[in-house]
Design a protein around this motif. Structure first.
Motif, PDB file in Angstrom:
ATOM      1  N   THR A 253       0.652  -1.148  -0.199  1.00  0.00           N
ATOM      2  CA  THR A 253       0.067   0.060   0.037  1.00  0.00           C
ATOM      3  C   THR A 253       0.953   1.255  -0.094  1.00  0.00           C
ATOM      4  N   ASN A 267      -4.149 -12.037  -2.184  1.00  0.00           N
ATOM      5  CA  ASN A 267      -5.499 -12.460  -2.122  1.00  0.00           C
ATOM      6  C   ASN A 267      -5.777 -13.680  -1.162  1.00  0.00           C
ATOM      7  N   PHE A 296     -12.835  -3.923   7.162  1.00  0.00           N
ATOM      8  CA  PHE A 296     -13.550  -3.319   5.790  1.00  0.00           C
ATOM      9  C   PHE A 296     -14.963  -3.081   6.197  1.00  0.00           C
ATOM     10  N   ARG A 311     -15.126   5.029  -2.731  1.00  0.00           N
ATOM     11  CA  ARG A 311     -14.737   4.011  -1.640  1.00  0.00           C
ATOM     12  C   ARG A 311     -13.257   4.563  -1.059  1.00  0.00           C
ATOM     13  N   GLN A 312     -12.280   5.164  -1.746  1.00  0.00           N
ATOM     14  CA  GLN A 312     -11.282   5.636  -1.077  1.00  0.00           C
ATOM     15  C   GLN A 312     -11.239   6.663  -0.279  1.00  0.00           C
ATOM     16  N   GLU A 315     -11.195   3.915   2.678  1.00  0.00           N
ATOM     17  CA  GLU A 315     -10.608   2.698   2.540  1.00  0.00           C
ATOM     18  C   GLU A 315      -9.347   2.945   1.734  1.00  0.00           C
ATOM     19  N   GLU A 318      -8.107  -2.387  -1.461  1.00  0.00           N
ATOM     20  CA  GLU A 318      -9.485  -3.127  -1.863  1.00  0.00           C
ATOM     21  C   GLU A 318      -9.612  -4.395  -0.867  1.00  0.00           C
ATOM     22  N   GLU A 320     -10.832  -7.186  -1.625  1.00  0.00           N
ATOM     23  CA  GLU A 320     -10.570  -8.255  -2.566  1.00  0.00           C
ATOM     24  C   GLU A 320      -9.228  -8.766  -2.640  1.00  0.00           C
ATOM     25  N   ASP A 321      -8.379  -7.685  -2.330  1.00  0.00           N
ATOM     26  CA  ASP A 321      -6.812  -7.698  -2.710  1.00  0.00           C
ATOM     27  C   ASP A 321      -6.362  -8.637  -1.635  1.00  0.00           C
TER      28      ASP A 321
END
Length: 516
Positions: A253, A267, A296, A311-312, A315, A318, A320-321
């Motif tokens: 990140t 993932n 999340f 979303r950002q 968060e 992601e 899903e990541d």
């Protein structure tokens, strides 16, 4: 000139240091399943155990070395030839293998634990590394309690062990004592003063006693460290180790800050976290970074509004990541074996035909009690059906009777080697009553140290998983069981813990010193 990001080696020690958490022992089949999952996660090194410590640990490390492909398989050894030989014999069949030897280097360890001079310990370190280097090309040396070691002495021991053949030198903050700025300063000092440092990877292994393990590890990366030793969910001695998921996602990140990356398959993080939690019996706190259930989730209205807009706003990753994905599995009592197997494959599990029969039988039994089977249910079924049998006593029946104005009475029926035993017990509640009945049959004097009940699936008919820890003569063991009937789960978990104590009493352990 364009900077090329550095690849950071992720050294996972969940199976060694993580399993040292009191009560977190895993069976050999659980260790194998987790090792395969760590390979799916694509960690670089798996420290599979301490082969000399016991025949069971040797067998587990050897099995992992033979079966798990991809990561380097590493074993731990003290600076003793017999330790190093046992380590090599356990790991030698791995495609890539590493011997990891260590000795304490701080004044406290020299004087109080080892009772040796600095020169004597330096000689021990050099000789052990040289001996290991004759067996394998990949040797790691750890200066235990490095962050309380005199820097000049640490410099000398790093230089000497590299000269002796160490390809990785680890600088552990064994007791979680240091701070990020001191860690960065120490690693930079070594790079500035050790002339042969370019011939080895510098590693760090940080504990979390002050809650600084991740920060200290990242500070070391900033200073040039090329390997980070960590565990899934931050498991480990005392307050634990640096958390793998936090290290990896911080580097990913904030790549703009670290100019470094890992090759971890992110993932797979949540799946691996859940597996470790299930096998160890240590629930993940809801607000745990990355892998906590609330990591999340957004409840505050102002946050929800921001998320709807972009979303950002709230968060930075992601979900899903890292493997968070809400999947509703529509399997029920009329679902066939092929459908169940397909979903298990989708979840990343590989099962044999023999295992599938046991899994499907358990699936049908659970599906008859629940309207819908979720992924979490299947994971519980999978763990129970494929885990290594540690049962010497098995729960054959349990009945609870409540008399008006009196205590509940539990009647328990246990089986062992074809024989059936039955006893009754009274207690303040049905769980205590069932434990007293089990005690009468098994006859093992233990202390119940911890009891935890949590819903592991959704709905009114959710599975309840009970995790308990018992202690006997200084030895503790964890027991786990899941059922839609929490009293039955409690009794089964207690019996599971007793069986682990009984099994462990037959093992001939060889621990002689603290581990890093």
């Amino acid at each position: 000139m364009v900077n090329v990001p550095r690849r950071i080696v992720i050294f996972d020690t969940t199976l060694r240091d993580g399993e040292q958490s009191p009560g977190a022992s895993m069976t050999n089949s659980e260790k194998m399943a987790l090792a395969h999952q760590l390979a799916h996660l694509n960690v670089d090194v798996i420290e599979a155990g301490f082969p000399f410590s016991s025949p069971e640990d040797f067998a587990s490390v050897a099995h992992i070395a033979q079966e798990v492909q991809g990561p380097t398989i590493c074993g731990l050894a003290r600076t003793k030839q017999e330790d190093i030989e046992a380590c090599y014999n356990a790991i030698k069949h791995a495609e890539k293998h590493r011997i990891h030897t260590f000795v304490g280097t701080s004044p406290l360890h020299l004087e109080k634990k080892l009772r040796k001079t600095a020169d004597e310990v330096l000689k021990m370190a050099v000789e052990s590394v040289a001996y290991a280097a004759n067996l394998t090309q990949d040797v790691e040396f750890s200066a235990e309690d490095a962050m309380r070691t005199d820097r000049a002495y640490l410099r000398d021991i790093v230089e000497a062990t590299i000269e002796a053949g160490a390809t990785t030198v680890n600088i552990p903050d064994t007791v979680g004592y240091t701070t990020p700025w001191l860690m960065e300063e120490t690693i930079r000092f070594l790079f500035d003063t050790v002339p042969n440092i370019g011939r080895a990877v510098i590693s760090v292994h940080c504990h979390d006693d002050l809650g600084l393990s991740v920060a200290n590890s990242l500070a070391a990366v900033m200073a040039g460290a090329g390997q980070v030793e960590c565990t899934v969910n931050g498991m480990g001695e005392r307050a634990g180790n640096a958390s793998l998921e936090e290290i990896v996602m911080a580097l990913k990140t904030r790549a703009d800050q670290f100019d470094a990356y890992t090759e971890v398959n992110t993932n797979q993080i949540v799946k691996t976290s859940k597996m470790v939690s299930s096998f160890s019996g240590f629930p993940v706190q809801p607000n745990k970074a990355i892998v906590g259930q609330n990591a999340f989730r957004h409840e505050a209205g102002i946050h929800q509004h921001g998320m709807i807009m972009d979303r950002q706003t709230y968060e930075i990753m992601e979900p899903e990541d890292v493997g968070w994905a809400e999947t509703v599995l529509t399997l029920g009592p009329r679902s066939g074996k092929h459908g169940v197997r397909k979903r298990l494959t989708d979840l990343g599990y590989t099962v044999t035909d023999e295992q599938m029969k046991e899994i499907y039988d358990r699936f049908i039994e659970m599906a008859d009690k629940k309207k819908q089977i979720y992924d979490e249910d299947l994971e519980i079924i999978m763990r129970e059906a494929t885990s290594e049998a540690v049962e010497s006593w098995s729960l054959a029946g349990l009945g609870i009777r409540y008399d008006i104005g009196g205590q509940p009475t539990a009647t328990v029926r246990l089986e062992k080697e074809g024989e059936t035993f039955e006893e009754s017990g009274c207690g303040n509640g049905p769980v205590e009553a069932s434990y007293k009945a089990i005690d009468k049959i098994v006859g093992l004097d233990v202390v119940l140290e911890d009891y935890a009940l949590r819903a592991v699936t959704r709905g009114k008919d959710a599975l309840g998983e009970v995790t308990i820890r018992v202690e006997r003569n200084g030895d503790s063991a964890t027991g786990r069981a899941a059922s839609t009937d929490v009293v039955h789960a409690s009794a089964a978990a207690y019996l599971n813990a007793l069986n682990r104590i009984i099994l462990r009493s037959h093992l001939n352990g060889k621990f002689e010193e603290d581990l890093p």
